[in-house]
Scaffold this motif. Structure first.
Motif, PDB file in Angstrom:
ATOM      1  N   PRO A 128       0.809  -1.227   0.000  1.00 59.67           N
ATOM      2  CA  PRO A 128       0.000   0.000   0.000  1.00 59.67           C
ATOM      3  C   PRO A 128       0.842   1.277   0.000  1.00 59.67           C
ATOM      4  O   PRO A 128       0.385   2.311  -0.487  1.00 59.67           O
ATOM      5  CB  PRO A 128      -0.830  -0.104   1.287  1.00 59.67           C
ATOM      6  CG  PRO A 128      -0.179  -1.166   2.107  1.00 59.67           C
ATOM      7  CD  PRO A 128       0.509  -2.099   1.152  1.00 59.67           C
ATOM      8  N   GLU A 129       2.071   1.205   0.505  1.00 62.45           N
ATOM      9  CA  GLU A 129       2.930   2.390   0.502  1.00 62.45           C
ATOM     10  C   GLU A 129       3.147   2.929  -0.901  1.00 62.45           C
ATOM     11  O   GLU A 129       3.438   4.104  -1.091  1.00 62.45           O
ATOM     12  CB  GLU A 129       4.310   2.085   1.112  1.00 62.45           C
ATOM     13  CG  GLU A 129       4.327   1.965   2.623  1.00 62.45           C
ATOM     14  CD  GLU A 129       4.034   0.531   3.074  1.00 62.45           C
ATOM     15  OE1 GLU A 129       3.462  -0.249   2.266  1.00 62.45           O
ATOM     16  OE2 GLU A 129       4.356   0.201   4.223  1.00 62.45           O
ATOM     17  N   TYR A 130       3.018   2.038  -1.890  1.00 65.77           N
ATOM     18  CA  TYR A 130       3.300   2.478  -3.267  1.00 65.77           C
ATOM     19  C   TYR A 130       2.117   3.182  -3.919  1.00 65.77           C
ATOM     20  O   TYR A 130       2.266   3.835  -4.942  1.00 65.77           O
ATOM     21  CB  TYR A 130       3.710   1.270  -4.131  1.00 65.77           C
ATOM     22  CG  TYR A 130       5.083   0.758  -3.784  1.00 65.77           C
ATOM     23  CD1 TYR A 130       6.211   1.507  -4.111  1.00 65.77           C
ATOM     24  CD2 TYR A 130       5.243  -0.461  -3.119  1.00 65.77           C
ATOM     25  CE1 TYR A 130       7.476   1.044  -3.782  1.00 65.77           C
ATOM     26  CE2 TYR A 130       6.508  -0.927  -2.781  1.00 65.77           C
ATOM     27  CZ  TYR A 130       7.619  -0.165  -3.110  1.00 65.77           C
ATOM     28  OH  TYR A 130       8.863  -0.601  -2.791  1.00 65.77           O
ATOM     29  N   GLU A 131       0.932   2.991  -3.329  1.00 62.98           N
ATOM     30  CA  GLU A 131      -0.277   3.545  -3.943  1.00 62.98           C
ATOM     31  C   GLU A 131      -0.139   5.012  -4.377  1.00 62.98           C
ATOM     32  O   GLU A 131      -0.368   5.351  -5.531  1.00 62.98           O
ATOM     33  CB  GLU A 131      -1.480   3.393  -2.993  1.00 62.98           C
ATOM     34  CG  GLU A 131      -2.306   2.144  -3.226  1.00 62.98           C
ATOM     35  CD  GLU A 131      -2.568   1.837  -4.693  1.00 62.98           C
ATOM     36  OE1 GLU A 131      -3.089   2.744  -5.396  1.00 62.98           O
ATOM     37  OE2 GLU A 131      -2.240   0.721  -5.146  1.00 62.98           O
ATOM     38  N   PRO A 132       0.213   5.889  -3.439  1.00 62.16           N
ATOM     39  CA  PRO A 132       0.294   7.308  -3.832  1.00 62.16           C
ATOM     40  C   PRO A 132       1.316   7.545  -4.952  1.00 62.16           C
ATOM     41  O   PRO A 132       1.065   8.355  -5.853  1.00 62.16           O
ATOM     42  CB  PRO A 132       0.732   8.029  -2.551  1.00 62.16           C
ATOM     43  CG  PRO A 132       1.020   6.988  -1.542  1.00 62.16           C
ATOM     44  CD  PRO A 132       0.452   5.695  -1.996  1.00 62.16           C
TER      45      PRO A 132
END
Ligand code: ADP
Ligand code: ADP
Ligand code: MG
Ligand code: MG
Lengths: 325, 354
Positions: free
Chosen positions: B292-296
């Motif tokens: 999820p850290e990569y989402e942005p």
């Protein structure tokens, strides 16, 4: 405040700003928003560029009033017309019992000499025509897509200039009448628009002060157009986070995030500077990434506008409307 | 697409005119090109028009002027090159031109004091373009510089500057002028009548000014006509290159194509197209990380690419309409605005990659 309350404050909104900041897009969004609140809007184009028509997916907008969006169950119709300086000058001469003169002036090209000899006369007559529309049109709100900033100043200063230059006669009368309209907040106000970038922000600030000092026109909230929506989490530390990508690709991802973040910081800085230099409410419109601007995007921006207007309070306006009724 | 490089093109020319709509980066680009050429050892004159204040400050330009002043290149200026720059002063350039072509100081004074002339030299649209071309001609003819670079005002209409040298001539060719200066009685009578009607519209004094202006100009028309012809010849010569600056949006590329067409109609070629402020190109991903850290970051990456893809279609559409086989220069939007020498140097590495 409610959008309809906003539109009921005044008869005409003049949208002005530097070239390319989004005047035409904002004018269109304002008209869509007005239509949604049940108000019939009249969009007026004055630079002859025919930039509004493609946004509404209609053919050329001409001098005569035309419906560019029909009324539906949940919105009123939108009207539009294009007023160019030449048509305004000729019509004015005709209306002032100078039909023959106007024919001859046109035929000989002397009309250009008049325009050079009397700077501002064409601008004055365009505004004069708009004034007539404000009085006579069935529209509830008139939205003027004004010329680019430098020109907007010349445009809006023309009446004051000519009121002084032409000491008597029909031009003088016209100049005073238009000036009175510009200076009456119930008749009109100017909505300045800018991008969150240094040069347009500077120009907006200059224009705002000049408009207030030289013309005495009411300023609407300013619109900051094209703000990148904030993406949360771009400051996260990615080191050690599992991924199926090589380090080089991860670096690219991070670089894209950093670039976006930096432009956002720059934009926020410009917005803050604008707030500091100019004590006016700000309406923020997002940058649209996913498609070139067409009708669906205009509607997205109208949503954003509705939300932004809902979040501001304009002093005195509500009382005044109440008092009127 | 031409295989020549932009460096080669500029090195080949002694006049470069940058054209384009407002806000695309004409002024910035002209400063960067001038800086680069000066660093390469040439003596360069840069005519800027309404530069952003911080850019002007960075160049050390603090007032409108008629004469270029020398810009300190610091340690960079060691190849014997020099950069001279000015912020165009439209009004006083015009005044100088009038003075130069007047038969005597009294004639000059009559014109300079005339209100109608005041309107022309201050406010008339096209005057700024006219004076930019005038300054170009003066600096190029003077022979003091290896390269003259001219920024243009933000006009949609290329004719605004192509035709601008004819502005005065056209006025002087005007029916009204001829009528006023004409000798036959019937013409005089007809024009008197028209003037009377004109007075009704704009007032008597205004008409008197116009008449006085035309009278004061007596005898100067030929000089002006000849000069505007020579300006056009210079623009059409091999020494001169037109550089079209554009951004990659639908509306700006449409306007740029229109400009290019007008140049072509006047037998002038677009030598180079600078596509400025493009979204920086980040490498595309073959897989998407799931944490999820990569989402942005993915969103930022996707949005920039969506924009970059649309830009490509606009660039292709513009280039398909420019028939002169121009050098194409792609310049990314930098993370910050360009307001100081650092920024200009950074932009320089993008405009002139080596
Ligand atoms: N919020 C926005 N997001 C994305 N693009 C925008 C936005 N507002 C305007 N644009 C685009 O920017 C360009 C300039 O807008 P426009 O309304 O034509 O400016 P102006 O009328 O002030 O010259 C157009 O290509 C338009 O589609
Ligand atoms: N490649 C670029 N990256 C980032 N900012 C840029 C770039 N090119 C120009 N700018 C900025 O864009 C704005 C407009 O540039 P300017 O040269 O004044 O345009 P023009 O002369 O065409 O109106 C300036 O603030 C300038 O710093
Ligand atoms: Mg517009
Ligand atoms: Mg410029």
């Amino acid at each position: 405040m409610d959008p309809d309350e906003y539109f009921n404050r005044t008869r005409m909104v003049i949208v002005a700003g530097k070239g390319g900041v989004g005047k035409t897009v904002l004018s269109a969004a304002l008209a869509r928003l007005a239509a949604r609140t049940g108000l019939t809007a009249l969009l007026v184009e004055v630079d002859g560029r025919n930039a509004l028509a493609p946004l509404f997916e209609v053919g050329e907008i001409g001098y005569e009033e035309a419906v560019i969006a029909s009324a539906t169950d949940d919105s009123a119709k939108i009207l539009a017309r294009s007023i160019t300086p030449d048509t305004a000058l000729v019509e004015w001469l005709d209306d002032h019992g100078m039909k023959l003169v106007s024919k001859r002036l046109q035929k000989t090209g002397a009309i250009d000499v008049i325009a050079t000899a009397t700077p501002g006369i064409k601008d004055l007559l365009v505004l004069g025509k708009i004034k007539q529309l404000v009085v006579e049109s069935d529209a509830d709100i008139v939205i003027v897509d004004a010329p680019a900033a430098g020109h907007a100043m010349t445009f809006l200063r023309a009446p004051a200039l000519l009121a002084e230059m032409a000491r008597s006669g029909p031009i003088n009368t016209q100049a005073h009448a238009v000036l009175a309209m510009l200076q009456d907040p119930k008749q009109c106000e100017v909505m300045l628009v800018t991008l969150p970038e240094e040069t347009p922000v500077n120009e907006l600030i200059d224009t705002a002060f000049q408009l207030e000092d030289d013309v005495g026109i009411q300023l609407a909230p300013v619109v900051v157009n094209g703000m990148y929506p904030i993406i949360d989490g771009l400051d996260a530390d990615l080191s050690g986070v599992k991924s199926n990508l090589g380090a080089a690709k991860i670096d690219e991802l991070r670089a894209a995030g950093d670039f976006r973040q930096q432009r956002s910081i720059l934009q926020a800085g410009q917005r803050a500077r604008l707030a500091e230099m100019l004590p006016l409410e700000q309406l923020v419109l997002p940058y649209v990434f996913d498609a070139d601007i067409g009708l669906p995007q205009i509607d997205e921006l109208a949503d954003a506008l509705a939300e932004a207007i809902a979040n501001i309070e304009l002093p005195g306006a509500a009382d005044e409307t109440a008092g009127d009724q | 697409m031409s295989t020549r490089s932009f460096v080669e093109l500029i090195a080949d020319k002694s006049i470069v005119v940058l054209a384009g709509t407002g806000g695309v980066g004409k002024t910035t680009t002209s400063a960067v090109v001038a800086l680069h050429a000066a660093k390469a050892g040439r003596k360069v004159a840069l005519v800027t028009i309404d530069p952003a204040k911080r850019l002007a400050d960075a160049l050390g330009l603090d007032e409108l002027s008629n004469e270029p002043s020398r810009i300190d290149l610091g340690a960079d200026g060691n190849d014997g090159g020099e950069l001279w720059a000015l912020m165009l002063d439209t009004k006083s350039t015009f005044d100088e031109l009038i003075t130069r072509y007047s038969a005597d100081p009294a004639q000059a004074q009559r014109i300079l004091n005339n209100d109608f002339y005041g309107n022309i030299s201050n406010a008339l649209s096209g005057t700024q373009e006219y004076m930019a071309m005038e300054k170009l001609y003066e600096l190029a003819e003077g022979g003091d510089y290896d390269l003259v670079i001219v920024d243009t005002p933000p006009s949609r209409n290329a004719l605004a500057f192509l035709d601008s040298p004819n502005m005065l001539t056209r006025l002087l060719d005007h029916w009204l002028y001829k009528a006023l200066m004409g000798s036959t009685r019937t013409i005089m009578k007809a024009s008197q009548l028209l003037l009377k009607q004109l007075s009704k519209v704009v007032g008597g004094e205004v008409v008197e000014d116009v008449v006085a202006f035309f009278q004061a100009f007596e005898g100067m028309e030929d000089g002006f006509k000849e000069r505007s012809q020579r300006v056009m010849e210079l623009l059409a010569s091999d020494a001169c290159a037109f550089v079209l600056v554009a951004s990659a949006r639908r509306d700006t590329t449409i306007e740029a194509a229109y400009l290019a067409r007008q140049l072509a109609d006047n037998d002038l070629d677009v030598a180079a197209v600078v596509m400025n402020r493009l979204q920086p190109d980040f490498v595309r991903l073959n897989r998407r990380p799931r944490a999820p850290e990569y989402e942005p970051f993915l969103r930022a990456h996707d949005e920039l690419h969506a924009l970059a893809d649309r830009e490509e279609t606009h660039i292709a559409s513009l280039l398909s309409q420019v028939e002169s086989d121009p050098v194409v220069v792609r310049v990314p939007l930098l993370a910050t605005d360009v307001h100081d020498l650092d920024g200009m140097n950074q932009l320089g590495t993008k405009i002139f990659p080596n």
